[in-house]
Scaffold this motif. Structure first.
Motif, PDB file in Angstrom:
ATOM      1  N   LYS A  95      -7.683 -57.645  97.020  1.00 37.40           N
ATOM      2  CA  LYS A  95      -9.027 -58.218  97.052  1.00 37.40           C
ATOM      3  C   LYS A  95      -9.676 -58.093  95.681  1.00 37.40           C
ATOM      4  CE  LYS A  95     -13.360 -57.646  99.620  1.00 37.40           C
ATOM      5  NZ  LYS A  95     -13.999 -56.884 100.724  1.00 37.40           N
TER       6      LYS A  95
ATOM      7  N   LYS B  36     -16.828 -54.426  85.328  1.00 33.06           N
ATOM      8  CA  LYS B  36     -16.265 -54.930  86.585  1.00 33.06           C
ATOM      9  C   LYS B  36     -15.091 -54.089  87.068  1.00 33.06           C
ATOM     10  CE  LYS B  36     -17.455 -59.791  86.372  1.00 33.06           C
ATOM     11  NZ  LYS B  36     -17.660 -60.069  84.939  1.00 33.06           N
ATOM     12  N   THR B  37     -14.572 -53.260  86.172  1.00 38.24           N
ATOM     13  CA  THR B  37     -13.350 -52.536  86.475  1.00 38.24           C
ATOM     14  C   THR B  37     -13.561 -51.190  87.151  1.00 38.24           C
ATOM     15  OG1 THR B  37     -12.230 -53.603  84.631  1.00 38.24           O
ATOM     16  CG2 THR B  37     -11.303 -51.540  85.430  1.00 38.24           C
ATOM     17  N   VAL B  38     -12.845 -50.994  88.208  1.00 31.94           N
ATOM     18  CA  VAL B  38     -12.908 -49.730  88.928  1.00 31.94           C
ATOM     19  C   VAL B  38     -11.485 -49.283  89.235  1.00 31.94           C
ATOM     20  CG1 VAL B  38     -13.705 -48.548  90.990  1.00 31.94           C
ATOM     21  CG2 VAL B  38     -15.080 -50.384  90.024  1.00 31.94           C
ATOM     22  N   LEU B  39     -11.191 -48.022  88.936  1.00 35.76           N
ATOM     23  CA  LEU B  39      -9.868 -47.490  89.241  1.00 35.76           C
ATOM     24  C   LEU B  39      -9.950 -46.830  90.615  1.00 35.76           C
ATOM     25  CD1 LEU B  39      -9.152 -45.822  85.765  1.00 35.76           C
ATOM     26  CD2 LEU B  39      -8.463 -48.082  86.537  1.00 35.76           C
ATOM     27  N   TYR B  40      -9.091 -47.240  91.501  1.00 30.52           N
ATOM     28  CA  TYR B  40      -9.109 -46.696  92.856  1.00 30.52           C
ATOM     29  C   TYR B  40      -8.039 -45.627  93.049  1.00 30.52           C
ATOM     30  CZ  TYR B  40     -12.167 -50.534  94.080  1.00 30.52           C
ATOM     31  OH  TYR B  40     -13.223 -51.399  94.139  1.00 30.52           O
TER      32      TYR B  40
ATOM     33  N   LYS C 112      -6.502 -58.636  85.588  1.00 29.59           N
ATOM     34  CA  LYS C 112      -6.883 -59.923  86.160  1.00 29.59           C
ATOM     35  C   LYS C 112      -7.872 -60.599  85.232  1.00 29.59           C
ATOM     36  CE  LYS C 112      -7.263 -62.690  89.895  1.00 29.59           C
ATOM     37  NZ  LYS C 112      -6.150 -63.144  90.733  1.00 29.59           N
TER      38      LYS C 112
ATOM     39  N   ILE D   4     -13.127 -58.876  93.133  1.00 29.80           N
ATOM     40  CA  ILE D   4     -14.531 -59.248  93.001  1.00 29.80           C
ATOM     41  C   ILE D   4     -14.678 -59.770  91.583  1.00 29.80           C
ATOM     42  CG2 ILE D   4     -16.897 -58.489  93.276  1.00 29.80           C
ATOM     43  CD1 ILE D   4     -15.464 -57.559  95.604  1.00 29.80           C
ATOM     44  N   LEU D   5     -14.527 -61.059  91.431  1.00 26.78           N
ATOM     45  CA  LEU D   5     -14.551 -61.608  90.080  1.00 26.78           C
ATOM     46  C   LEU D   5     -15.940 -62.005  89.648  1.00 26.78           C
ATOM     47  CD1 LEU D   5     -11.409 -63.833  90.103  1.00 26.78           C
ATOM     48  CD2 LEU D   5     -11.686 -61.485  89.341  1.00 26.78           C
TER      49      LEU D   5
ATOM     50  N   ASP E 165     -18.326 -54.257  96.370  1.00 32.25           N
ATOM     51  CA  ASP E 165     -18.498 -55.503  97.064  1.00 32.25           C
ATOM     52  C   ASP E 165     -19.871 -55.546  97.716  1.00 32.25           C
ATOM     53  OD1 ASP E 165     -17.801 -57.856  97.868  1.00 32.25           O
ATOM     54  OD2 ASP E 165     -16.267 -57.250  99.289  1.00 32.25           O
TER      55      ASP E 165
ATOM     56  N   ASP F   7     -13.072 -55.584  80.762  1.00 30.15           N
ATOM     57  CA  ASP F   7     -14.509 -55.571  81.023  1.00 30.15           C
ATOM     58  C   ASP F   7     -14.818 -54.369  81.920  1.00 30.15           C
ATOM     59  OD1 ASP F   7     -17.064 -55.903  81.902  1.00 30.15           O
ATOM     60  OD2 ASP F   7     -16.853 -58.006  82.424  1.00 30.15           O
TER      61      ASP F   7
ATOM     62  N   PHE G  47      -5.444 -58.353  75.894  1.00 29.88           N
ATOM     63  CA  PHE G  47      -6.356 -58.489  77.034  1.00 29.88           C
ATOM     64  C   PHE G  47      -7.600 -57.647  76.794  1.00 29.88           C
ATOM     65  CE2 PHE G  47      -7.946 -57.881  81.290  1.00 29.88           C
ATOM     66  CZ  PHE G  47      -7.611 -59.043  81.968  1.00 29.88           C
TER      67      PHE G  47
ATOM     68  N   ALA H 229     -15.821 -62.543  97.493  1.00 26.53           N
ATOM     69  CA  ALA H 229     -14.553 -61.926  97.146  1.00 26.53           C
ATOM     70  C   ALA H 229     -13.422 -62.941  97.165  1.00 26.53           C
ATOM     71  CB  ALA H 229     -14.260 -60.805  98.127  1.00 26.53           C
TER      72      ALA H 229
ATOM     73  N   THR I 156      -5.658 -50.779  92.312  1.00 28.89           N
ATOM     74  CA  THR I 156      -6.455 -50.863  91.096  1.00 28.89           C
ATOM     75  C   THR I 156      -6.181 -52.108  90.263  1.00 28.89           C
ATOM     76  OG1 THR I 156      -6.598 -48.469  90.982  1.00 28.89           O
ATOM     77  CG2 THR I 156      -6.968 -49.684  88.949  1.00 28.89           C
ATOM     78  N   VAL I 157      -7.231 -52.716  89.828  1.00 28.89           N
ATOM     79  CA  VAL I 157      -7.109 -53.901  88.986  1.00 28.89           C
ATOM     80  C   VAL I 157      -8.087 -53.782  87.823  1.00 28.89           C
ATOM     81  CG1 VAL I 157      -7.360 -56.386  88.858  1.00 28.89           C
ATOM     82  CG2 VAL I 157      -6.533 -55.353  90.951  1.00 28.89           C
TER      83      VAL I 157
ATOM     84  N   TYR J 186     -10.218 -55.637  85.148  1.00 28.87           N
ATOM     85  CA  TYR J 186     -10.764 -56.974  84.939  1.00 28.87           C
ATOM     86  C   TYR J 186     -11.102 -57.220  83.474  1.00 28.87           C
ATOM     87  CZ  TYR J 186     -11.367 -57.083  89.988  1.00 28.87           C
ATOM     88  OH  TYR J 186     -11.151 -57.053  91.336  1.00 28.87           O
TER      89      TYR J 186
END
Lengths: 141, 141
Positions: free
Chosen positions: A61, B122-126, A88, A63-64, B66, B119, B116, A70, A123-124, A126
């Motif tokens: 999922k 917007k980035t969150v490490l889970y 991403k 959140i761009l 979200d 940002d 790359f 989403a 984890t992504v 952005y």
DNA sequence: TTGCGTGCAAAGGTTTTGCATGGCA
DNA sequence: TGCCATGCAAAACCTTTGCACGCAA
């Protein structure tokens, strides 16, 4: 978490996400496109199933954008995605898998110095990829 | 973009954000807290002014979660840009802010070696935080 | 005086939830 | 049969917008 029952709706939803594997789509798009295809599925059903797929690790999922909601994208194979990071691009939506020693060290660093165990499948990172950045004139962070 | 008029409401809002400089807060929190302090300010005003502050570069906007909405944080000084990373525990939901040399280097590394531009807003490490990991017996990601 | 800023309420959009019904196992 | 899944509509949420009024400059 178990997979639950297999229903016609879930089959259609999953099939559609798999078909769109190369890009991400929103819940609204799934509903609309299934509707056009003659297979109407309720919005609630789509959201509920997407949540489940995310939990199960089949779908990621994103959140761009602030407004727009989403985005979801199918994950081919979560085995080897455990070991590398995902980038991403918020512009083109492309997903990059990067794996190198430096990045490998992040998990270790965060675990040892911050007591936090990163889950790479969830984890992504952005940001903007090179081509999108150049395309935009490269003003900004 | 110019700064516009100076009003009592804007003064209060800005003051409050500055006071909360060490963390980020949502628009709703600002409204509620100013309300409690006896200085009621309209929601629309807060959103409109926050937008302006973001444009002017005084405030940074984060889209971390979200549901919950955007978070805002005052930026002391664009130089020492406290670009930090966010860690979110998938168990308890707690959000950790980490900022250290090693992590600082990630942005640079990814930019130089992978082209790359990350940002951080917007980035969150889970992953799992220490206490949740211990609590669960540590059966792994 | 001019026109930006404010407040209120309504509207906008996405996502969630309650409840009765339908369908898998 | 028993429980999960679905659909619908209502609700919840955050955020934006329209409009009339107030206030800074």
């Amino acid at each position: 978490m178990e997979k639950g029952y297999k229903t016609k709706q879930r089959e259609k939803i999953l099939e559609h996400i798999k078909d769109s594997m190369d890009k991400h789509i929103t819940a609204a798009e799934i509903v609309a496109q299934l509707n056009e295809a003659g297979t109407a599925v309720g919005v609630a059903t789509v959201y509920r199933y997407l949540d489940k797929l995310v939990e199960l690790g089949y779908v990621r999922k994103y959140i761009l954008d602030d407004k727009l909601g989403a985005c979801y994208q199918y994950v081919h194979n979560n085995e080897d995605c455990d070991e590398h990071f995902h980038l991403k691009c918020v512009e083109c939506g492309e997903l990059f898998h990067i794996s190198c020693d430096y990045m490998q060290g992040i998990d270790t660093h965060v675990l040892e110095h911050h007591g936090f165990r990163i889950d790479n499948t969830k984890t992504v990172l952005y940001g903007k990829c090179k081509s999108c950045h150049n395309k935009l004139g490269g003003e900004q962070v």
